[in-house]
Design an enzyme around this catalytic site. Structure first.
Site, mmCIF file in Angstrom:
data_model
loop_
_atom_site.group_PDB
_atom_site.id
_atom_site.type_symbol
_atom_site.label_atom_id
_atom_site.label_comp_id
_atom_site.label_asym_id
_atom_site.label_seq_id
_atom_site.Cartn_x
_atom_site.Cartn_y
_atom_site.Cartn_z
ATOM 1 N N ASN A 163 -0.550 -18.128 22.081
ATOM 2 C CA ASN A 163 -1.383 -16.953 22.388
ATOM 3 C C ASN A 163 -2.727 -17.367 22.983
ATOM 4 O OD1 ASN A 163 0.588 -15.157 21.531
ATOM 5 N ND2 ASN A 163 -0.164 -15.127 19.411
ATOM 6 N N ALA B 254 5.066 -10.320 0.596
ATOM 7 C CA ALA B 254 4.474 -11.322 -0.300
ATOM 8 C C ALA B 254 3.170 -11.816 0.321
ATOM 9 C CB ALA B 254 5.441 -12.485 -0.487
ATOM 10 N N ARG B 255 2.194 -12.144 -0.528
ATOM 11 C CA ARG B 255 0.850 -12.458 -0.018
ATOM 12 C C ARG B 255 0.277 -13.686 -0.705
ATOM 13 N NH1 ARG B 255 -1.606 -8.899 4.065
ATOM 14 N NH2 ARG B 255 0.012 -7.329 4.339
ATOM 15 N N LYS C 72 -9.594 -2.378 1.770
ATOM 16 C CA LYS C 72 -9.330 -1.230 2.651
ATOM 17 C C LYS C 72 -10.084 0.018 2.189
ATOM 18 C CE LYS C 72 -6.376 -3.783 4.800
ATOM 19 N NZ LYS C 72 -6.075 -4.323 6.020
ATOM 20 N N CYS D 103 0.727 -7.452 11.802
ATOM 21 C CA CYS D 103 0.980 -7.587 13.245
ATOM 22 C C CYS D 103 0.225 -8.752 13.861
ATOM 23 C CB CYS D 103 0.644 -6.285 13.963
ATOM 24 S SG CYS D 103 1.812 -4.978 13.570
ATOM 25 N N GLY D 104 -0.319 -9.657 13.060
ATOM 26 C CA GLY D 104 -0.797 -10.909 13.631
ATOM 27 C C GLY D 104 -2.291 -11.188 13.582
ATOM 28 N N LYS D 105 -3.075 -10.443 12.806
ATOM 29 C CA LYS D 105 -4.529 -10.714 12.765
ATOM 30 C C LYS D 105 -4.832 -12.084 12.161
ATOM 31 C CE LYS D 105 -5.557 -7.005 10.466
ATOM 32 N NZ LYS D 105 -4.187 -6.442 10.520
ATOM 33 N N ARG E 75 0.842 -1.198 0.000
ATOM 34 C CA ARG E 75 0.000 0.000 0.000
ATOM 35 C C ARG E 75 0.880 1.251 0.000
ATOM 36 N NH1 ARG E 75 -1.809 0.907 4.339
ATOM 37 N NH2 ARG E 75 -1.140 -0.904 5.504
ATOM 38 N N HIS F 112 -10.709 -2.350 11.525
ATOM 39 C CA HIS F 112 -9.602 -3.179 11.022
ATOM 40 C C HIS F 112 -9.370 -4.309 12.033
ATOM 41 C CE1 HIS F 112 -5.149 -3.172 9.482
ATOM 42 N NE2 HIS F 112 -5.872 -4.073 8.882
ATOM 43 N N TYR G 60 -1.501 -3.664 -6.872
ATOM 44 C CA TYR G 60 -1.191 -4.489 -5.701
ATOM 45 C C TYR G 60 -2.176 -4.314 -4.546
ATOM 46 C CZ TYR G 60 1.835 -7.496 -2.976
ATOM 47 O OH TYR G 60 2.332 -8.572 -2.271
ATOM 48 N N GLY G 61 -2.644 -5.410 -3.992
ATOM 49 C CA GLY G 61 -3.322 -5.460 -2.693
ATOM 50 C C GLY G 61 -4.346 -4.363 -2.478
ATOM 51 N N ASN H 255 -2.972 -14.650 11.759
ATOM 52 C CA ASN H 255 -2.470 -15.730 12.601
ATOM 53 C C ASN H 255 -3.356 -15.961 13.816
ATOM 54 O OD1 ASN H 255 0.437 -16.971 11.969
ATOM 55 N ND2 ASN H 255 0.237 -14.950 11.045
ATOM 56 N N SER I 284 -1.357 -3.510 10.300
ATOM 57 C CA SER I 284 -0.991 -4.389 9.193
ATOM 58 C C SER I 284 0.263 -5.194 9.531
ATOM 59 C CB SER I 284 -0.746 -3.547 7.941
ATOM 60 O OG SER I 284 -1.920 -2.835 7.639
ATOM 61 N N ASP J 20 -9.508 -9.841 8.968
ATOM 62 C CA ASP J 20 -8.950 -8.506 8.685
ATOM 63 C C ASP J 20 -9.914 -7.349 8.992
ATOM 64 O OD1 ASP J 20 -6.632 -7.052 7.712
ATOM 65 O OD2 ASP J 20 -7.804 -6.534 5.948
HETATM 66 P P1 GTP Z 1 -2.257 -7.794 7.455
HETATM 67 O O1 GTP Z 1 -2.829 -8.885 6.625
HETATM 68 O O2 GTP Z 1 -1.223 -6.981 6.785
HETATM 69 O O3 GTP Z 1 -3.306 -6.917 8.051
HETATM 70 O O4 GTP Z 1 -1.419 -8.522 8.648
HETATM 71 P P2 GTP Z 1 -1.968 -9.374 9.866
HETATM 72 O O5 GTP Z 1 -2.290 -8.462 10.991
HETATM 73 O O6 GTP Z 1 -2.996 -10.325 9.424
HETATM 74 O O7 GTP Z 1 -0.639 -10.171 10.313
HETATM 75 P P3 GTP Z 1 -0.275 -11.711 10.126
HETATM 76 O O8 GTP Z 1 -1.103 -12.588 11.003
HETATM 77 O O9 GTP Z 1 -0.213 -12.034 8.695
HETATM 78 O O10 GTP Z 1 1.202 -11.713 10.714
HETATM 79 C C1 GTP Z 1 2.200 -10.863 10.192
HETATM 80 C C2 GTP Z 1 3.571 -11.364 10.568
HETATM 81 O O11 GTP Z 1 3.683 -11.419 11.995
HETATM 82 C C3 GTP Z 1 3.838 -12.764 10.046
HETATM 83 O O12 GTP Z 1 5.151 -12.828 9.581
HETATM 84 C C4 GTP Z 1 3.636 -13.631 11.242
HETATM 85 O O13 GTP Z 1 4.431 -14.796 11.184
HETATM 86 C C5 GTP Z 1 4.047 -12.714 12.413
HETATM 87 N N1 GTP Z 1 3.293 -13.047 13.656
HETATM 88 C C6 GTP Z 1 1.962 -13.258 13.769
HETATM 89 N N2 GTP Z 1 1.624 -13.608 15.027
HETATM 90 C C7 GTP Z 1 2.783 -13.608 15.742
HETATM 91 C C8 GTP Z 1 3.097 -13.894 17.105
HETATM 92 O O14 GTP Z 1 2.249 -14.227 17.938
HETATM 93 N N3 GTP Z 1 4.418 -13.766 17.468
HETATM 94 C C9 GTP Z 1 5.379 -13.401 16.572
HETATM 95 N N4 GTP Z 1 6.634 -13.291 17.011
HETATM 96 N N5 GTP Z 1 5.119 -13.142 15.274
HETATM 97 C C10 GTP Z 1 3.844 -13.242 14.860
HETATM 98 C C1 SPV Z 2 -2.817 -4.410 5.150
HETATM 99 O O1 SPV Z 2 -1.850 -3.752 4.767
HETATM 100 O O2 SPV Z 2 -3.408 -4.180 6.230
HETATM 101 C C2 SPV Z 2 -3.289 -5.545 4.328
HETATM 102 C C3 SPV Z 2 -2.734 -5.656 2.997
HETATM 103 O O3 SPV Z 2 -4.167 -6.307 4.726
HETATM 104 S S1 SPV Z 2 -3.552 -4.634 1.886
HETATM 105 O O4 SPV Z 2 -4.737 -5.330 1.392
HETATM 106 O O5 SPV Z 2 -2.603 -4.364 0.813
HETATM 107 O O6 SPV Z 2 -3.980 -3.412 2.531
HETATM 108 MN MN MN Z 3 -3.896 -10.480 7.485
#
Ligand code: GTP
Ligand code: SPV
Ligand code: MN
Length: 588
Positions: A503, A375-376, A217, A261-263, A73, A237, A208-209, A265, A259, A284
């Site tokens: 977690n 990468a996504r 978004k 930061c772990g959503k 973005r 979000h 992209y994205g 996961n 973004s 998300d």
């Molecule tokens: P967007 O899709 O961009 O909104 O990101 P998101 O908030 O969904 O984050 P996502 O769960 O994809 O995690 C982003 C990165 O953080 C990845 O590389 C994960 O491996 C890492 N991550 C997620 N949860 C944890 C955690 O509990 N601990 C650590 N150390 N890293 C984490």
């Molecule tokens: C974010 O950046 O929070 C994402 C990826 O989920 S994007 O769809 O490019 O905004």
């Molecule tokens: Mn995500």
């Protein structure tokens, strides 16, 4: 006999808008998308022929490599064009709507010459739910079309809802660079533009994205946040998860993390505590509104996952990997010699050789990442083994707890609970996080990201906080409890907390708090656990749960500067919360 001209829709305003877009962009051809499998396969074939897609050695899956300048973005090229700059607020880039419209019309003039224009009708949220909203994206990017097919409910059913006269958000998108036939055309001079009052989106120059999949978004957050303010609901979000205890008690959580930061996961977590179960509603975005009983109910407006690939592995997120077994699009990942994808963290052992995201030879010793850090993967949510049975319930799920989390190597504890709603809104407003690869620009820099909405709130941030406070004052409301978490505390030797499946230990405490069962100690920063189940882990719980008084006093200075930057729309309640926190820390 007169031949009826092809009338793709009975919605007059849709026909007018598409007609205007055709006159402006001058495509060679116009294709109305029905969302069928045949259409999807045809477009994937075109993308393979164009060199954008490479078929992979997993069923019906493709790898795309973007232009190296179009990988995330572009926040500094994202605009909110309200009539008054005051309504966009100091955290958004504002432009005068009339001037912006003129400049956009220049950019879009003739931009689709030589290309097909795709008309993509879609629903954000289950079709027919009163909480859902329709959009129509017009685009010259077949990559955007096939991605929208997984990410939204795209095609004929949405078009039929439009035929019945439903409103829609018009989303005009072009990758720019007319005449460019390279695999990933785009323009260096991108702009992602929102008109909140007329509820329109114009996006130029990126494929992209979030820049290009305009339901996500742009519509579901920036435009929807304005709708939500005007109509008394919340567009956030946030992931949504269903947490079932060993006793079978269910709590629904909505959690805002910035973004990358772990959503995703957290939404798909594989618990390490026996008997606990996490299921996914969304990963998300959450749209939340009160039901007749005064409960805040959430729907996931999306239908797909657009997840961060690096770090997604069998040890961290096996459920995501299971979702990706087929029918998936991978962007900016590496390709292995046996024709599959790879990224950092997918396996412990890297492949001996790969073609990296730029299309160059790569070996583990090459000193650069094989996959781009942003990468996504793109895949239908329905493929995730963790989806809850009710994930598409048009009524949504009743939220018991709201969680705020950021990427903080210091200061912010593993978990705490807010004293009450107003304090919870304060915790949301002071969220900070270290920047990631999800947005172009510097990484690892601490910035305020209130409610994880800094790049996504379509109006003034002070007004947004006031909206949250107003939600909490609603008569007869059964408000969720509010928590904050931080998985990312670090010591010299690495993470203080194992994260991922572990977690669930924090989720357990949150679950028990919602039933008034788990114990907490009151501190100036919030309510902290007296104990957590860390059986089998070797972690320094004291370090994770300590009130770092000096750290917080430093933090307060940063928050004060941030609040000052927001101007006079900052609600006085939040300023008062900050004063209370300062006094509480000083007199200990
Ligand atoms: P967007 O899709 O961009 O909104 O990101 P998101 O908030 O969904 O984050 P996502 O769960 O994809 O995690 C982003 C990165 O953080 C990845 O590389 C994960 O491996 C890492 N991550 C997620 N949860 C944890 C955690 O509990 N601990 C650590 N150390 N890293 C984490
Ligand atoms: C974010 O950046 O929070 C994402 C990826 O989920 S994007 O769809 O490019 O905004
Ligand atoms: Mn995500």
């Amino acid at each position: 006999m007169a031949i009826e001209p092809f009338t793709p829709s009975a919605n007059a305003s849709l026909l007018t808008w598409v007609g205007d877009a055709v006159s402006l962009c001058e495509p060679d051809d116009v294709h109305w998308c029905d969302g069928s499998t045949e259409e999807y396969e045809h477009l994937c074939g075109l993308l393979v022929d164009a060199g954008t897609f490479e078929p992979l050695a997993r069923p019906n899956s493709y790898l795309a490599r973007s232009h190296p300048g179009d990988v995330a973005r572009v926040e500094d090229r994202t605009f909110i064009c309200s009539r008054s700059p005051r309504d966009a607020g100091p955290t958004n880039n504002w432009r005068d709507p009339a001037e912006m419209r003129t400049s956009l019309e220049e950019r879009f003039a003739g931009v689709m010459r030589g290309r097909t224009m795709y008309v993509v009708p879609f629903s954000m949220g289950p079709l027919g739910s009163p909480a859902s909203r329709l959009g129509v994206q017009v685009t010259d990017s077949p990559y955007a079309v096939v991605s929208m097919r997984w990410m939204t409910r795209m095609g004929t059913p949405a078009l039929e809802a439009l035929d019945a006269g439903a409103d829609f958000v018009p989303c005009l998108h072009s990758i720019g660079a007319p005449g460019d036939t390279s695999p990933w055309p785009c323009d260096e001079d991108k702009c992602i533009v929102h008109f909140p009052e007329t509820r329109e989106i114009w996006s130029y120059g990126s494929g992209y994205g979030g820049n290009a999949l305009l339901g996500k978004k742009c519509l579901a957050l920036r435009i929807a946040s304005v709708m939500a303010r005007d109509e008394g609901w919340l567009a956030e979000h946030m992931l949504i998860l269903k947490l079932t205890s060993p006793e079978g008690t269910v709590k629904y959580l909505a959690a805002a993390f910035p973004s990358a930061c772990g959503k995703t996961n957290l939404a798909m977590l594989a618990p390490t505590l026996p008997g606990w179960r996490v299921e996914t509603i969304g990963d998300d975005i959450a749209w939340m509104r009160f039901d007749d009983e005064g409960r805040l109910r959430a729907i996931n407006p999306e239908a797909g996952l657009f997840g961060v690939a690096p770090g997604t592995g069998t040890a961290t997120n096996p459920n995501a990997l299971a979702a990706l077994a087929g029918n998936a699009i991978f962007t900016n990942c590496a390709r292995t010699d046996d024709g599959d994808v790879w990224w950092e963290g997918m396996t412990i052992e890297p492949p001996a050789h790969a073609i990296d995201w730029r299309g160059e030879h790569w070996t583990p010793g090459s000193g650069r990442p094989a996959a781009h850090p942003n990468a996504r993967f793109t895949v239908a949510s329905a493929q995730a083994p963790t989806m809850a049975a009710e994930w598409e319930d048009p009524a949504g799920v009743p939220i018991d707890a709201i969680v705020f989390g950021g990427r903080r190597s210091t200061v912010v504890p593993l978990v705490q609970e807010a004293h009450d709603w107003e304090h919870g809104v304060f915790l949301g407003s002071i969220m900070g996080s270290e920047t990631t690869a999800a947005a172009a620009g510097e990484r690892g820099r601490l910035r305020r990201d209130p409610f994880a909405m800094l790049p996504f709130c379509g109006y003034d941030m002070g007004d947004y906080f006031a909206h949250w406070l107003r939600i909490g004052r609603r008569e007869g409301a059964h408000l969720p409890r509010i928590f904050s978490v931080n998985w990312f505390r670090k010591s010299e030797s690495g993470w203080l907390w194992p994260g991922f499946g572990d977690n669930v230990r924090v989720l357990e405490w949150i679950h028990r708090r919602c039933d008034g069962a788990a114990l907490a100690v009151d501190t100036p920063i919030g309510l902290l656990p007296t104990s957590l189940n860390v059986d089998g882990l070797s972690v320094d719980l004291d370090a994770l749960l300590r009130v770092d008084r000096d750290g917080w006093l430093g933090e307060i200075e940063l928050i004060r500067d941030f609040y000052a930057s927001l101007g006079d729309t900052l609600p006085t309640e939040l300023q008062r919360q900050l004063d209370t926190l300062r006094k509480g820390l000083r007199c200990r």
